[in-house]
Scaffold this motif. Sequence first.
Motif, PDB file in Angstrom:
ATOM      1  N   LEU A 158      11.087   4.161  -1.251  1.00 38.41           N
ATOM      2  CA  LEU A 158      10.200   3.651  -0.217  1.00 38.41           C
ATOM      3  C   LEU A 158      10.413   2.162   0.008  1.00 38.41           C
ATOM      4  CD1 LEU A 158       7.984   4.099   1.749  1.00 38.41           C
ATOM      5  CD2 LEU A 158       6.333   4.025  -0.096  1.00 38.41           C
ATOM      6  N   GLU A 159      10.590   1.409  -1.074  1.00 42.53           N
ATOM      7  CA  GLU A 159      10.850  -0.014  -0.934  1.00 42.53           C
ATOM      8  C   GLU A 159      12.139  -0.254  -0.158  1.00 42.53           C
ATOM      9  OE1 GLU A 159      10.749  -0.919  -5.065  1.00 42.53           O
ATOM     10  OE2 GLU A 159       8.692  -1.680  -5.009  1.00 42.53           O
ATOM     11  N   VAL A 209       0.836  -1.204   0.000  1.00 43.86           N
ATOM     12  CA  VAL A 209       0.000   0.000   0.000  1.00 43.86           C
ATOM     13  C   VAL A 209       0.872   1.255   0.000  1.00 43.86           C
ATOM     14  CG1 VAL A 209      -1.625   1.356   1.366  1.00 43.86           C
ATOM     15  CG2 VAL A 209      -2.002  -1.089   1.047  1.00 43.86           C
ATOM     16  N   ALA A 210       1.938   1.238   0.814  1.00 43.45           N
ATOM     17  CA  ALA A 210       2.810   2.409   0.879  1.00 43.45           C
ATOM     18  C   ALA A 210       3.509   2.650  -0.453  1.00 43.45           C
ATOM     19  CB  ALA A 210       3.831   2.226   1.996  1.00 43.45           C
ATOM     20  N   VAL A 211       3.978   1.587  -1.091  1.00 41.10           N
ATOM     21  CA  VAL A 211       4.618   1.732  -2.395  1.00 41.10           C
ATOM     22  C   VAL A 211       3.611   2.221  -3.431  1.00 41.10           C
ATOM     23  CG1 VAL A 211       5.742   0.474  -4.268  1.00 41.10           C
ATOM     24  CG2 VAL A 211       6.414   0.036  -1.899  1.00 41.10           C
ATOM     25  N   ALA A 212       2.381   1.693  -3.375  1.00 40.21           N
ATOM     26  CA  ALA A 212       1.345   2.142  -4.309  1.00 40.21           C
ATOM     27  C   ALA A 212       1.048   3.616  -4.114  1.00 40.21           C
ATOM     28  CB  ALA A 212       0.077   1.307  -4.108  1.00 40.21           C
ATOM     29  N   THR A 227       7.038  14.509   1.929  1.00 39.40           N
ATOM     30  CA  THR A 227       6.045  13.632   2.538  1.00 39.40           C
ATOM     31  C   THR A 227       6.716  12.416   3.118  1.00 39.40           C
ATOM     32  OG1 THR A 227       4.460  14.323   0.881  1.00 39.40           O
ATOM     33  CG2 THR A 227       3.944  12.347   2.115  1.00 39.40           C
ATOM     34  N   SER A 228       6.619  12.208   4.408  1.00 35.40           N
ATOM     35  CA  SER A 228       7.257  11.050   5.006  1.00 35.40           C
ATOM     36  C   SER A 228       6.455   9.800   4.740  1.00 35.40           C
ATOM     37  CB  SER A 228       7.405  11.251   6.520  1.00 35.40           C
ATOM     38  OG  SER A 228       6.147  11.202   7.127  1.00 35.40           O
ATOM     39  N   VAL A 229       7.168   8.681   4.718  1.00 36.01           N
ATOM     40  CA  VAL A 229       6.492   7.411   4.529  1.00 36.01           C
ATOM     41  C   VAL A 229       5.479   7.193   5.631  1.00 36.01           C
ATOM     42  CG1 VAL A 229       6.815   4.930   4.427  1.00 36.01           C
ATOM     43  CG2 VAL A 229       8.459   6.438   3.336  1.00 36.01           C
TER      44      VAL A 229
END
Length: 504
Positions: free
Chosen positions: A440-441, A363-366, A461-463
């Motif tokens: 991010l990955e 979800v975070a990568v998306a 924007t932070s992860v």
Amino acid sequence: MLGHWLITGLVRRPDGEIVAPELLATVPWTQWLTLGFQIMPLFFLAGGHAAGGSWVRARSAGGTVAGWVGQRAVRLLLPAAAYSGLVLLAVGVCAGLGVDPATLALVGWAMAMQFWFLPVYLLLSALTPAMYALHERWGVRVPVGMGVVGFGIGASIAAAGSPRPGIVEAVGALNYLLVWGVVYQLGFCWRDGTLGGDGTLGGSGTLGNGGRPAAPIALALALAVGGGAAFVALVGPGPFPVSLILVTGQELSNADPPSPAMLAWAVAQVGVALLIAPLVRRVLRRARAERAVRVLGAGSMALYLWHMAPVLIVAAAFYLTGLAPEPGYGSAAWWALRLPWLLVLGAVLAGVVRALSPLERGVAVAEARVRPDAGLRGAASWPMWGGLGMSVCALTYFAGHGFAYGGTFPVWPAVGLGAGTVLLSLTRGAGVSSGAARRLEAAWAAGPGAVGGKEAGGQGTSVGGAQSPGTPESPGTAGHSGSGGSAGSTGSTGSTGSTVGSGT
């Protein structure tokens, strides 16, 4: 999260049916406990503080309203949509297998009880540019005016009696934006120093300019004492109940919609927050404390969304099998078992969150891949606004009815949330690169502590910003100046109950 767990009690009937009596209605004195667990004002206060700083930075960098709103909406909606999709899939399978409709409705409601927060927060985020413009022109007079109007609406609801006319219900719904908007707007005031001091959260946990506290003690005390005194007057000789969440059977509620008593309690919490902020900052200077906040913040969205799943797992493992001890509901022995109950649920939740880490990573990568362009404007922005509107309507339905109202699959709300999320994801602009997703990955590979502090690209924007319902700018950091400066925490929703149809 702990509040929801504490007041959720299961009972196995002689015929094997598992029910969840509503503790606040069954044992009325427990309504006083909501004064400690209703901490949603702090989320809106920190959210306003973070959003104000984020919008100012985006505006200064040439960002548009649509781009900024779209980016914040995607951060919340993607994890919420992933959660909803899995729950709805389970509802569909159970409905197809002929699971008892009443049981399915109860489970579907329990899994959506925290959702009331999301549509309100998304609407306030969408209104932030306009609200901040009002703040820049009139300052603290804006939340004062909103509070006066919200108080008047709440008083009108109380005077209307029960049952209330439809027009009164419709006007009363405005208090979701007015009352919580007061606290959100006070976050703007705290950030720019209107409430006194320099207003900053202080990068890396400092006190700010010259080490001054964020607000004069006199002002903070006035808010805390004044708000507390107003609350006492409104729930004592006044008409409002003491419970700060909805209780089945009460004619008036402090939470549905937010009442003048809730407004008073929110103002009191703002005062307390101003008083303790310097102490909290001193604590967060310690590396160990900052790391703990960062790790917890990186997983806070998962905690917020999934914290009722362990209740279902424990119910199946211990109550359906008859292994759980069952003293009298609300008895001394029952309360003594609350501690092991919380510990077991905490252990199960830790396992659930660990099992969900691949989903969180995806979800975070998306989010990094589909985040709208900061300069989104014109006709290109209409899918974003349409998707946001559809998603808010669907989340509002789930918050009020659950995922399986009447024991059936909610077709149109499910379609609305799915279509709304897709529309938001289609507004990605040329300013978004796959490099952000690759960074991010790499951050995820380094562990959740690193995720909370790494950047995902695009307006700082932070992860962690994709992972917190309370302060979407940076829940994974403890006061990082480039990400809104808030130390986010789990989204305890302050809205509960344990019976089908009691609502949120």
